[in-house]
Motif scaffolding. Sequence first.
Motif, mmCIF file in Angstrom:
data_model
loop_
_atom_site.group_PDB
_atom_site.id
_atom_site.type_symbol
_atom_site.label_atom_id
_atom_site.label_comp_id
_atom_site.label_asym_id
_atom_site.label_seq_id
_atom_site.Cartn_x
_atom_site.Cartn_y
_atom_site.Cartn_z
ATOM 1 N N GLU A 404 -8.591 8.994 -3.797
ATOM 2 C CA GLU A 404 -8.965 9.407 -5.154
ATOM 3 C C GLU A 404 -9.033 10.927 -5.320
ATOM 4 O O GLU A 404 -10.034 11.486 -5.783
ATOM 5 C CB GLU A 404 -10.273 8.734 -5.586
ATOM 6 C CG GLU A 404 -11.480 9.003 -4.720
ATOM 7 C CD GLU A 404 -11.638 8.029 -3.571
ATOM 8 O OE1 GLU A 404 -12.794 7.696 -3.243
ATOM 9 O OE2 GLU A 404 -10.635 7.614 -2.971
ATOM 10 N N ASP A 427 -4.210 0.781 -8.808
ATOM 11 C CA ASP A 427 -5.332 1.708 -8.635
ATOM 12 C C ASP A 427 -6.300 1.100 -7.629
ATOM 13 O O ASP A 427 -7.241 0.396 -7.986
ATOM 14 C CB ASP A 427 -6.012 1.943 -9.987
ATOM 15 C CG ASP A 427 -7.222 2.854 -9.882
ATOM 16 O OD1 ASP A 427 -7.424 3.458 -8.807
ATOM 17 O OD2 ASP A 427 -7.977 2.951 -10.876
ATOM 18 N N LEU A 432 -8.794 5.559 -11.943
ATOM 19 C CA LEU A 432 -7.987 5.964 -13.092
ATOM 20 C C LEU A 432 -8.596 5.475 -14.404
ATOM 21 O O LEU A 432 -9.336 4.482 -14.420
ATOM 22 C CB LEU A 432 -6.564 5.412 -12.963
ATOM 23 C CG LEU A 432 -5.776 5.784 -11.713
ATOM 24 C CD1 LEU A 432 -4.383 5.168 -11.777
ATOM 25 C CD2 LEU A 432 -5.691 7.302 -11.537
ATOM 26 N N THR A 446 -5.870 -3.478 -10.492
ATOM 27 C CA THR A 446 -7.033 -2.909 -9.806
ATOM 28 C C THR A 446 -7.697 -3.979 -8.955
ATOM 29 O O THR A 446 -7.305 -5.152 -8.979
ATOM 30 C CB THR A 446 -8.063 -2.376 -10.823
ATOM 31 O OG1 THR A 446 -8.510 -3.470 -11.629
ATOM 32 C CG2 THR A 446 -7.465 -1.298 -11.714
#
Length: 466
Positions: A404, A427, A432, A446
């Motif tokens: 990240e 992600d 994000l 995700t």
Amino acid sequence: MQDIESSERPAAAPRISVIGTGYLGATHAAAMAEMGFEVVGVDSDERKVEALSRGEVPFYEPGLPELILKHVSSGALRFTTDIAEATAFSDVHFICVGTPQQRGSHAADLSYVEAATAQVAKNLTHDALIVGKSTVPVGTAARLRSIIADLVPAGIDAELVWNPEFLREGKAVEDTLTPDRIVLGGTSEKAERLMRTVYAQPIATGIPVIVCDLPTAELVKVSANAFLATKISFINSIAEICEVAGADVTTLADALGHDVRIGRQFLNAGLGFGGGCLPKDIRALMHRSRELGAYQASALLQQVDEINMAQRQRVINLTLEAVGGSVLNRRIGVLGAAFKPHTDDVRDSPALNVAAALHLRGAQVVVYDPQAGQTARRNFPTLSYADSLADAAAGADALLVLTEWAEFVDADPAQLATQVNTPQVIDARNCLDAAAWRASGWTVRTLGRSTQPDSDRASSRQAVLV
């Protein structure tokens, strides 16, 4: 950062040696010099010693190169390969060598700690305090005391105490100069007074000092790491429930974090933890727990480790799903190589583990990391690397955000959409703004969050620093 000239060192102040100038040792040596002491760092690697003597640090740690250069230039800090010279010079000797995981075992390799302690003991020319800072299994210090007793020259008083480190990569200088606690284990009254002199500056600011026995001091660091690892694996287990139930793990974690008994830190669901500390420390504690017959603790740590490792496979599965079931000859842009931001450390990196697994499945993997690219190249030379985010994205069938870094969090999704082959992003750190990416035409996948747009929430984006 407080500016202290070495000339301010009191005449009776102890001189300090730091044995081992890796991540822990180099940082500790520089911090001791910043606190006003005369310090010598010792390492068997001549090239490392030469580099540090020029003020060059062989790894990325914000603020450390400047601090080392400052005190090498002032003369307060120097480096040598000669441990006899260092022991003759110093009064307090910090053992800061590594304790890696043994090959073929979960146990810690204590050979470096034992060798460093033995070298200090047999080269002593005057009374000294030997201070263990390395992370070791409980019971190690008692064995080291026996080694010292057998090797110290006659007539010399040498005492061993334990003072565990609590550094976070990316914030190591700050954590050393302004620690949140100082633990002193196994000290006599004389040794405690000397250690309070060494840490007089942070103690004067109100930093708490915990004085305890040797086993407690040895267990503090590994217990802290085990607890943090457990929080991460817990929220990743809850993330699996969220996916099935249609809940949002990020919002859930925010709600949990308002409970003062729980707190928000280390509750970011995602790819899981890695690095040179948490994985090997919880495995060493697991191994030691079994040796001691503490089987419940061992079973808990085993589950924490397994949950963490399973997160990597979940990201691989998401990638396979995104590209239709096979990554063979698909171009995958991997954003991130370091195990977390603000470091170039790729030891047990979840990002590189996922990248390597996809490569073995036939993917054309291109990795970009703003700091860890060169380190990753040395450790994973079979992968391909990009020199920029745009290069990693070019022609990609899927982008994977695996570390990240702010550069990835703040990237323009509309611009990136024009560079990839297929605008789909995984992600894996839940970092994000999914709504903004979807508005720019991206399919966003995700861990622990619904893929439906109406479930988007503003991410807390709280960095998880392990």
